[in-house]
Scaffold this motif. Structure first.
Motif, PDB file in Angstrom:
ATOM      1  N   THR B  20      21.997  24.104  14.895  1.00 38.02           N
ATOM      2  CA  THR B  20      20.957  23.087  14.963  1.00 38.02           C
ATOM      3  C   THR B  20      20.963  22.419  16.327  1.00 38.02           C
ATOM      4  O   THR B  20      21.994  22.320  16.986  1.00 38.02           O
ATOM      5  N   ALA B  21      19.803  21.957  16.696  1.00 35.22           N
ATOM      6  CA  ALA B  21      19.678  21.284  17.984  1.00 35.22           C
ATOM      7  C   ALA B  21      20.012  19.802  17.831  1.00 35.22           C
ATOM      8  O   ALA B  21      20.036  19.270  16.722  1.00 35.22           O
ATOM      9  N   GLU B  23      19.381  15.782  18.019  1.00 31.35           N
ATOM     10  CA  GLU B  23      18.254  15.096  17.371  1.00 31.35           C
ATOM     11  C   GLU B  23      18.050  13.676  17.903  1.00 31.35           C
ATOM     12  O   GLU B  23      18.983  13.048  18.400  1.00 31.35           O
ATOM     13  N   ASP B  38      13.741  17.107  16.443  1.00 32.51           N
ATOM     14  CA  ASP B  38      14.570  18.170  17.013  1.00 32.51           C
ATOM     15  C   ASP B  38      14.325  18.181  18.523  1.00 32.51           C
ATOM     16  O   ASP B  38      13.184  18.329  18.975  1.00 32.51           O
ATOM     17  N   ASP B  40      15.145  20.330  20.844  1.00 31.95           N
ATOM     18  CA  ASP B  40      14.735  21.608  21.436  1.00 31.95           C
ATOM     19  C   ASP B  40      13.251  21.885  21.234  1.00 31.95           C
ATOM     20  O   ASP B  40      12.541  22.249  22.166  1.00 31.95           O
ATOM     21  N   THR B  41      12.801  21.691  19.999  1.00 29.44           N
ATOM     22  CA  THR B  41      11.398  22.015  19.711  1.00 29.44           C
ATOM     23  C   THR B  41      10.479  20.820  19.898  1.00 29.44           C
ATOM     24  O   THR B  41       9.258  20.968  19.914  1.00 29.44           O
ATOM     25  N   GLU B  43       9.864  18.554  17.747  1.00 29.34           N
ATOM     26  CA  GLU B  43       9.082  18.388  16.523  1.00 29.34           C
ATOM     27  C   GLU B  43       9.896  17.631  15.485  1.00 29.34           C
ATOM     28  O   GLU B  43      11.130  17.662  15.512  1.00 29.34           O
ATOM     29  N   THR B  45      11.607  17.307  12.200  1.00 29.51           N
ATOM     30  CA  THR B  45      12.124  18.299  11.262  1.00 29.51           C
ATOM     31  C   THR B  45      12.464  17.695   9.907  1.00 29.51           C
ATOM     32  O   THR B  45      12.579  18.396   8.928  1.00 29.51           O
ATOM     33  N   LYS B 306       5.276  14.955  26.378  1.00 27.31           N
ATOM     34  CA  LYS B 306       4.740  15.243  25.056  1.00 27.31           C
ATOM     35  C   LYS B 306       4.696  13.960  24.238  1.00 27.31           C
ATOM     36  O   LYS B 306       5.490  13.057  24.476  1.00 27.31           O
TER      37      LYS B 306
END
Lengths: 390, 323
Positions: B20-21, B23, B38, B40-41, B43, B45, B306
């Protein structure tokens, strides 16, 4: 000496490492003239007896908490004068012990106190008289106004009308002088912001609206010309509550009913206001009203001036309040300051309905070279107040 | 989101190892939830149900548990970050808003907004060990890196209260501008910074003598100074930048902590409130209350890269390493 100032130099030396604060004891007077309330149709919303005083008490506690850390103490002297009582004597009694008076009284009484020789170097805080004239030709250099003027409130409603493009209004005005003054202020604000008053009609229905609003109001509003908003001018809270949903054509209601511009309301909960609301409710057992807010703001303004200047004489406090340095965190989203030309506390005006805040003036797009807050009420250029120019 | 979380939970439950990345955990004040992002993404989760009006959020020093101020539940919740389960609650005093964990990992200093009190709780014994009278509406909380001084700022009293953590007593009270919101010591412990929302400033104090050392003001073209309201801020460990959330001005200011000068303004979401870095401080995550999202800022380029939709009224953020 009005205020006892004891500077204990040993203490100052001992506390060398934090700012040097002298022991200061400040007494603040609360002066109220109880006014007769005209009879109203509904008894649903009585005016609380301690309106104003409750705000003073919460403000006093706020000041005392800050003072505790700075060796500054605050005391309150109260005089509530019943109808027919001797208001001037009560004022003199208070002025003998303090130059700081928080006043809840009608315009003429307020002016009488301000013009007493004993009040010459004092600061009176007007917390209940909305008359725009008090901020204009009738201003006094020893009166500061923490309650917004009627013009500030009606300007807020006019800005709202412009933003919504509800620019054609009709007005229903009650018979009392305050109703007429509100309706006049509405007309003036309408001219200022480009709103058309299509008709102004006097409320002259004597029937008991509790039974007959559904029959009477459509008739009363039937012959109004085309309009976007029905403005009610009913400062005594008599007939206004029966207007919404009963007009001939379906139109929103504003003014003293429907969407109402106010100094404060229980629905204001942004900008940390929820904290002030809950502090007030804990103390008073009810929600905070505009006069409570104005009284609280007056108390806090004195507290701020004493805290920041470490002085408690009226001259130093007045200078500070009217200087660029003073700002009050009044839970309205931006710092509140005094207009130096007439002593009015600049403040946003919430526009509320009974269950929520609708918007807060100044609304976006109303600009001013100094601060947008000065788009509400009398501006410097149009003010006939000269007492502050000396 | 919830389904994804359940699957992840299931996988963990079954003893599978999932890479897991790291958080970022965000408290959503008006949703009674935490959104887990997360890194890395970028997003969300997981969305975790918590107590009422979650605000202050911080991990234990070893990141084994999360502490969360559930303000309207009048408690601090201790949450297992793996499962999202509430393990137990800590006595916090009424209406806990913000807190800071002492470097000993044991003592939480909690601001009780409605009560004008700072509560000190032992997280091991789960007992209140001290309550300290402070000014009205305490909010900002800080502790010096050596653990000797804790700070509470009070919004209506407009002060920073200096607490000796040895005696749990106040030893100094310093005035700041209107409505102080947040406090932080510099990483070397020599300075205390306090933001004043309505005053529109940050006051820098010398820790040794509690004297004001500098005052930082902010100015954004086209935004009235009244609306430039500094709230949360974070300092990079390398001493290069301090990032300051400016509330309804919808910008993050970048301050040089050596010169106290504002070097940049970064546009983010509406009513930006608090923020957290990722582990290597290459990314900064800001909570934007009114727009209900998190802006991700690239620290190297000082550009927003983002925005991530989270719950209603995101308030605080905390970083959790997972590897």
């Amino acid at each position: 000496m009005f205020v006892r100032v004891i500077a204990n130099y040993l203490v100052i030396l001992w506390f060398c490492c934090s700012a040097a604060y002298a022991d200061i004891a400040v007494t603040i007077g609360y002066l109220e003239q109880v006014e007769p309330q005209p009879p109203v149709l509904s008894n649903l919303d009585p005016i609380p007896e301690n309106e104003g005083l409750a705000g003073v008490e919460v403000g006093l506690k706020d000041n005392a908490t800050t003072g505790r850390f700075l060796k500054q103490t605050y005391a309150l002297e109260t005089r509530v004068v019943e109808e027919g009582g001797d208001f001037e004597s009560a004022a003199r009694e208070l002025l003998a012990v303090t130059p700081f008076l928080i006043v809840k009284a009608p315009e003429n009484q307020l002016l009488r106190v301000a013009d007493l020789p004993e009040a010459a170097g004092a600061i009176l805080f007007n917390t209940s008289a909305e008359e725009t004239g008090l901020r204009d030709a009738a201003c006094r250099s020893n009166i500061l106004h923490t309650l917004p003027s009627r013009a500030m409130r009606t300007d807020a409603l006019a800005q709202f009308g412009v933003r919504k493009k509800w620019t054609d209004w009709v007005v229903i005005a009650g018979p009392y002088p305050a109703d007429q003054a509100f309706a006049d202020a509405i007309e003036k604000s309408a001219r200022k912001f480009g709103i058309r008053i299509r008709e102004r009609k006097a409320w002259d229905v004597s029937a008991d609206m509790r039974r007959s609003a559904f029959q009477e109001l459509p008739l009363f509003t039937q012959d109004f010309p085309e309009h976007d908003l029905v403005v009610v001018a009913d400062e005594t809270d008599d007939f206004g509550r029966y207007v919404p949903y009963n007009s001939w054509v379906p139109r929103p209601v504003g003014g003293t009913e429907g969407i109402v511009p106010v100094a404060w309301d229980r629905t204001v909960e942004q900008w940390g206001a929820a904290q002030l609301q809950s502090r007030f409710e804990k103390t008073a057992g009810r929600s905070m009203r505009p006069v409570d807010y104005a009284a609280w703001a007056a108390m806090r303004a004195i507290g701020e001036a004493v805290t920041r200047t470490n002085q408690a004489d009226a001259g130093a406090v007045r200078d500070y309040l009217l200087s660029g340095k003073f700002e009050l965190a009044g839970f309205k989203g931006r710092p509140l300051t005094f207009r130096t030309w007439n002593g009015q506390l600049r403040q946003p005006i919430p526009l509320v309905h009974p269950r929520a805040l609708v918007a807060q003036a100044p609304l976006e797009g109303f600009l001013h070279q100094r601060t947008e807050l000065d788009t509400l009420g009398i501006d410097e250029a149009e003010s006939a107040c000269t007492a502050f120019r000396e | 989101m919830r389904i994804l979380w359940q699957i992840t939970g299931l996988a963990i439950g079954m003893g599978l190892s999932i890479a897991t990345a790291d958080e970022i955990w965000v408290s959503n004040e008006k949703d009674d939830t935490i959104s887990v992002i997360d890194i890395d993404t970028l997003e969300v989760t997981r969305t975790i149900d918590v107590g009422e009006r979650p605000r202050g959020i911080t991990f234990a020093i070893d990141h084994s548990v999360l502490y969360l101020c559930a303000s309207d539940s009048d408690t601090v919740q201790v949450i297992d970050p793996e499962t999202g389960k509430i393990l137990h609650e800590l006595p916090s005093g009424e209406d806990p808003e913000q807190f800071v964990l002492h470097p000993d990992g044991k003592h939480l200093y909690i601001a009780n907004e409605d009560d004008a009190i700072t509560t000190v709780v032992d997280t091991d014994t789960r007992k209140v060990i001290a309550q300290i009278d402070v000014g009205i509406e305490p909010e900002g909380m800080a502790v010096s890196p050596d653990g000797k001084i804790a700070i509470t700022t009070s919004e209506t009293t407009n002060m920073a209260h200096w607490i000796d953590t040895g005696t749990q007593e106040l030893f100094a009270n310093t005035i700041v501008d209107q409505r102080p919101r947040h406090a932080e010591f510099t990483h070397d412990g020599s300075e205390l910074w306090v933001s004043s929302e309505i005053g529109g400033t940050i006051t820098v104090f010398d820790r040794e003598n509690q004297q004001e050392k500098a005052k930082i003001e902010f100015e954004i073209q086209g935004i009235h100074p009244d609306r430039v309201q500094p709230v949360g801020f974070e300092m990079t460990r390398d001493g290069q930048h301090v990032f300051v959330a400016l509330g309804p001005a919808n910008h993050i200011a970048v301050v040089d902590p050596k010169t106290y000068e504002v070097t940049d303004y970064i546009l983010v979401g509406r009513r930006v409130w608090h923020m957290a870095f990722n582990g290597d401080e290459s990314l900064l995550f800001t909570t934007n209350g009114v727009s209900g999202d998190v802006t991700v800022i690239d620290v190297e380029s000082l550009e927003p890269i983002k925005s991530i939709k989270v719950g209603r009224f995101p308030w605080g953020a905390a970083y959790r390493p997972t590897n």
